[in-house]
Design an enzyme around this catalytic site. Structure first.
Site, PDB file in Angstrom:
ATOM      1  CD  GLN A   5     -31.309  47.589  -2.860  1.00  0.00           C
ATOM      2  OE1 GLN A   5     -32.353  47.782  -2.557  1.00  0.00           O
ATOM      3  NE2 GLN A   5     -30.918  46.834  -3.397  1.00  0.00           N
ATOM      4  CB  SER A  28     -36.947  51.190   1.127  1.00  0.00           C
ATOM      5  OG  SER A  28     -37.699  50.640  -0.268  1.00  0.00           O
ATOM      6  CD  GLU A  71     -33.716  43.773  -3.371  1.00  0.00           C
ATOM      7  OE1 GLU A  71     -32.864  44.001  -3.952  1.00  0.00           O
ATOM      8  OE2 GLU A  71     -34.427  44.568  -2.737  1.00  0.00           O
ATOM      9  CD  GLU A 105     -44.771  41.496 -14.942  1.00  0.00           C
ATOM     10  OE1 GLU A 105     -44.006  41.803 -14.035  1.00  0.00           O
ATOM     11  OE2 GLU A 105     -45.878  41.396 -15.125  1.00  0.00           O
TER      12      GLU A 105
END
Ligand SMILES: Cc1cc2nc3c(=O)[nH]c(=O)nc-3n(C[C@H](O)[C@H](O)[C@H](O)COP(=O)(O)OP(=O)(O)OC[C@H]3O[C@@H](n4cnc5c(N)ncnc54)[C@H](O)[C@@H]3O)c2cc1C
Length: 409
Positions: free
Chosen positions: A137, A172, A255, A378
């Site tokens: 990705q 990744s 995701e 956050e």
């Protein structure tokens, strides 16, 4: 919560058990299980893990167990999410996984099924589902992570190919990927969300340089990817030119449901055994902290069951917000690994030389993968504020400005 299967699901569960018992070993919960080697530091162990993931996915595909929720016309079984949950529950007891391939399927599959051309679906979905081709990705950049739409990688049309220049980061498994899903800016003169296009890129294309990033724990899970005059055929645009944000949102939704669904805790027994080993089991402060680890683990399990019950009974209003699951999981993880290393005292400062080849030291460093990947804690709190608590949205000063007039990192 309803823990009973319908007649149909009970029958399905029996079929799954039969398949798994015939093709995989029961999990032993220790280092003999190959399926826990996804983050192995030893390159040979890591390579063996990847090979086994490919082999397991191919077996699932050949036996008709891949893509349980994928529509039949895309090679799946066209079953419900409840069937997928049953499959996952049973699989969790066996030493088998598709690992990084399953993650790529969860991102790329729904995106191509929804927005891809027929030619793209025919070319890519089969090898994606069988695990013969792997994907990465290419979204995040040094100046665009939480604010992904600010990304700066440029794609310019030259005849019938797009020429791409820019840099991606935190990609990744790029070093093992055959293809990438890439978002690039095709029109810098319109607001940031409007000028993006979504591409499929062949990772062997000239101009792609992949540099593994070695993390503190010694593994290179992700990479920097530099794109210099990389040529992508116009047929590899997914969706419409300039409409890439819509396509990207499909990937990001897949995701976050994958990550929140994966939030399982299992570490109480390990931290308890560390407390026993260092002789701190009678310490009231330690006992209090252990009780918190235990409670968090139970709460997380019940939260997962509640969501599963909601899906399995079709009462989606009972499902918990994915951000709540993810953040509760990461907070519990952070508390657990911090406690374990504290318990080890001075030994906790060692790395591989600490007890269990530095098991807790590895976990302590690795916690940030979950706390940052798939949206930071956050950002998930913002989601909860806006979507669950209906608080006002945070101000966004550059949303309507042309991207080339915005301030950027
Ligand atoms: C294990 C792992 C795997 C990953 N794999 C991939 C991959 O395969 N492909 C890919 O494209 N990316 C991948 N990423 C990148 C990931 O998506 C980003 O790291 C993430 O979106 C955060 O972006 P950033 O690192 O640029 O941090 P920033 O967005 O720069 O954030 C920095 C800090 O500011 C805070 N912050 C930012 N915006 C807000 C806000 N609006 N409100 C409050 N706080 C805010 C953040 O919470 C954080 O603490 C991966 C990351 C990890 C950890």
């Amino acid at each position: 919560m309803d823990f009973d299967d319908s007649v149909e699901l009970a029958d399905f569960r029996a079929q799954v058990r039969e398949f798994l018992s015939a093709n995989a070993e029961p999990k032993r919960g220790d280092e003999r299980d190959w399926s826990r080697n996804g983050a192995a530091v030893d390159p040979e162990v890591a390579a063996d893990y990847r090979r086994r993931c490919h082999a397991w996915q191919k077996l699932l595909f050949d036996s008709g167990w891949a893509g349980i929720t994928w529509p039949a016309n895309f090679g799946g079984r066209g079953l419900s999410s409840a069937h997928q949950i049953v499959f996952n529950q049973e699989l969790a007891q066996f030493d088998a996984t598709s690992g990084f391939l399953a993650a790529a399927q969860a991102l790329v599959g729904p995106t191509l099924m929804r927005h891809g051309s027929v030619a793209q679906q025919e070319r890519y979905l089969g090898p994606l589902l069988s695990g013969e081709e792997s994907w990465c990705q290419l979204f995040s950049e040094p100046g665009a992570g939480s604010d992904l739409a600010a990304l700066a990688t440029r794609a310019v049309l030259d005849g019938d190919t797009w020429v791409v220049n820019g840099q991606k980061v935190w990609t990744s498994s790029a070093q093992h990927a055959d293809f990438g899903i890439l978002v690039a800016r095709t029109d810098p003169t319109v607001p940031k969300h409007a000028g993006l296009t979504y591409f499929i890129v062949d990772m062997k294309s000239p101009g792609i340089e992949i540099r593994p990033l070695v993390q503190a724990q010694g593994v290179a899970h992700f990479n920097e990817v530099f794109l210099s005059d990389v040529r992508i055929p116009a047929d590899n645009v997914v969706g419409e030119v300039g409409d890439g944000w819509k396509v990207t949102r499909t990937t990001l939704r897949s995701e976050s449901s994958m990550i929140s669904g994966a939030g399982q805790a299992s570490g109480y027994a390990a931290v308890l055994s560390t407390a026993r080993r260092v002789g701190r089991i009678e310490d009231p402060i330690v006992r209090d902290a252990l009780a918190r680890v235990y409670s968090n683990e139970l709460i997380l399990k019940w939260m997962g069951w509640r969501t599963q019950t909601a899906v399995m009974t079709g009462r989606l209003e009972l499902a918990l917000h994915g951000s709540l699951l993810k953040n509760f999981f990461t907070r519990s993880l952070s508390h657990r690994v911090g406690l374990a290393v504290d318990l080890e005292g001075a030994e906790g400062m060692l790395s591989h030389d600490a007890e269990g080849d530095g098991f807790w030291q590895y976990q302590l460093l690795n916690q940030f993968a979950s706390r940052i990947g798939g949206g930071t804690e956050e950002v998930h709190r913002n989601n909860l504020g806006e979507q669950a608590l209906e608080l006002p949205k945070e101000p966004s000063v550059d949303r309507d400005l042309p991207w080339n007039e915005t301030r950027r990192a």
